[in-house]
Design a protein around this motif. Structure first.
Motif, short mmCIF file in Angstrom:
data_model
loop_
_atom_site.label_atom_id
_atom_site.label_comp_id
_atom_site.label_asym_id
_atom_site.label_seq_id
_atom_site.Cartn_x
_atom_site.Cartn_y
_atom_site.Cartn_z
N VAL A 175 3.25 2.93 3.60
CA VAL A 175 3.67 4.29 3.27
C VAL A 175 2.43 5.07 2.82
O VAL A 175 1.65 4.59 1.99
CB VAL A 175 4.72 4.28 2.13
CG1 VAL A 175 5.11 5.68 1.73
CG2 VAL A 175 5.94 3.48 2.52
N ARG A 176 2.28 6.29 3.35
CA ARG A 176 1.17 7.15 2.92
C ARG A 176 1.52 7.79 1.59
O ARG A 176 2.64 8.22 1.36
CB ARG A 176 0.91 8.22 3.98
CG ARG A 176 -0.26 9.14 3.63
CD ARG A 176 -0.53 10.17 4.68
NE ARG A 176 0.66 11.03 4.84
CZ ARG A 176 1.04 11.55 6.01
NH1 ARG A 176 0.37 11.33 7.10
NH2 ARG A 176 2.12 12.31 6.07
N SER A 177 0.51 7.86 0.73
CA SER A 177 0.66 8.53 -0.56
C SER A 177 -0.63 9.29 -0.82
O SER A 177 -1.62 8.71 -1.28
CB SER A 177 0.91 7.51 -1.67
OG SER A 177 0.97 8.16 -2.93
N GLY A 178 -0.63 10.56 -0.47
CA GLY A 178 -1.84 11.36 -0.60
C GLY A 178 -2.92 10.82 0.34
O GLY A 178 -2.70 10.69 1.54
N ASP A 179 -4.09 10.48 -0.23
CA ASP A 179 -5.18 9.91 0.57
C ASP A 179 -5.10 8.39 0.67
O ASP A 179 -6.00 7.77 1.23
CB ASP A 179 -6.53 10.29 -0.06
CG ASP A 179 -6.84 11.77 0.10
OD1 ASP A 179 -6.22 12.40 0.98
OD2 ASP A 179 -7.69 12.28 -0.65
N HIS A 180 -4.06 7.82 0.12
CA HIS A 180 -3.93 6.37 0.11
C HIS A 180 -2.79 5.92 1.03
O HIS A 180 -1.90 6.71 1.34
CB HIS A 180 -3.64 5.87 -1.32
CG HIS A 180 -4.73 6.18 -2.28
ND1 HIS A 180 -4.73 7.31 -3.05
CD2 HIS A 180 -5.86 5.51 -2.60
CE1 HIS A 180 -5.82 7.33 -3.82
NE2 HIS A 180 -6.52 6.24 -3.55
N VAL A 181 -2.83 4.65 1.37
CA VAL A 181 -1.71 4.00 2.06
C VAL A 181 -1.33 2.80 1.23
O VAL A 181 -2.20 2.02 0.79
CB VAL A 181 -2.08 3.58 3.50
CG1 VAL A 181 -0.98 2.73 4.11
CG2 VAL A 181 -2.34 4.81 4.37
N VAL A 182 -0.05 2.64 1.00
CA VAL A 182 0.46 1.52 0.22
C VAL A 182 1.21 0.59 1.16
O VAL A 182 2.10 1.03 1.91
CB VAL A 182 1.41 2.00 -0.90
CG1 VAL A 182 1.92 0.81 -1.70
CG2 VAL A 182 0.71 3.01 -1.80
N MET A 183 0.85 -0.69 1.14
CA MET A 183 1.55 -1.69 1.94
C MET A 183 2.34 -2.60 1.03
O MET A 183 1.79 -3.23 0.13
CB MET A 183 0.57 -2.54 2.76
CG MET A 183 1.27 -3.64 3.57
SD MET A 183 0.15 -4.65 4.58
CE MET A 183 -0.63 -5.68 3.33
N GLY A 184 3.65 -2.65 1.23
CA GLY A 184 4.51 -3.61 0.55
C GLY A 184 4.93 -4.64 1.58
O GLY A 184 5.20 -4.29 2.74
N ALA A 185 4.99 -5.89 1.18
CA ALA A 185 5.30 -6.93 2.16
C ALA A 185 5.91 -8.16 1.51
O ALA A 185 5.84 -8.32 0.28
CB ALA A 185 4.03 -7.33 2.92
N GLN A 186 6.49 -8.98 2.37
CA GLN A 186 6.97 -10.29 1.92
C GLN A 186 6.87 -11.26 3.08
O GLN A 186 6.84 -10.86 4.24
CB GLN A 186 8.39 -10.22 1.39
CG GLN A 186 9.46 -10.00 2.42
CD GLN A 186 10.85 -10.12 1.82
OE1 GLN A 186 11.02 -10.33 0.62
NE2 GLN A 186 11.85 -10.00 2.65
#
Length: 187
Positions: free
Chosen positions: A126-137
């Motif tokens: 998911v993009r959040s501003g200038d960052h990308v957050v990866m959630g995983a399992q």
């Protein structure tokens, strides 16, 4: 229609039906594997948007080669990992660059990532501003369930084939017995 054609149609219908049940159940389970990653990614993205890193800071370190625990990693605008709790070989997890760049340009991404044989992860970026957050399992539990389901479906298919075979044999036996007595089974 002769008995052989009816039996063949029964085999085809049973095979198609049980195959469809397997595919639908397997796909629902695989799509469900994205849920935890999506929850983590959106929570951390929300925290980042409000200037907080509380969720990331509170998560215990996860060794991806040894644990089935969900994890999250934050990437900068260049696609490099800068924070998180998911580690592989001592470094923050880093999927192929296209995974992160697709999320950065499109807002989100869902992929299955296999960094090496035996390690597969359901990831949500998911993009959040200038960052990308990866959630995983890990997909190990999901794939284990799919394998057990495949085995159960195979047993159900074999049982159905036995029932269809016995029914065909019974019709043949009745027809043969009636032919011997001079009567005929109606078609």
């Amino acid at each position: 229609m002769n008995r052989l054609a009816a039996w063949v149609i029964g085999v085809i219908v049973a095979t198609f039906t049980l195959g469809t049940v397997y595919v639908v159940a397997q796909q629902l389970d695989r799509q469900g594997a994205d849920q935890v990653g999506a929850q983590l990614a959106t929570q951390v993205a929300s925290d980042l948007s409000s200037g907080s890193s509380a969720t990331v800071d509170a998560l215990p370190r996860v060794d991806l080669a040894a644990s089935l625990a969900p994890f999250v990693v934050v990437y900068d605008s260049s696609g490099h990992p800068i924070a998180g709790n998911g580690y592989l070989d001592g470094d923050l997890a880093e999927p192929p660059s296209g995974v992160i760049s697709d999320a950065a340009s499109g807002g989100s991404n869902h992929v299955t990532w296999q960094p090496r044989p035996g390690l597969r992860f359901a990831t949500v970026e998911v993009r959040s501003g200038d960052h990308v957050v990866m959630g995983a399992q890990s997909l190990i539990p999901t794939e284990d369930r799919a394998n057990r389901l495949g085995l159960l479906i195979t047993f159900a298919w074999l049982g159905t084939m036995v029932v269809l075979g016995l029914a065909a044999l019974a019709f043949w036996w009745v027809e043969r017995a009636q032919a011997a007595r001079g009567t005929r089974l109606s078609r």
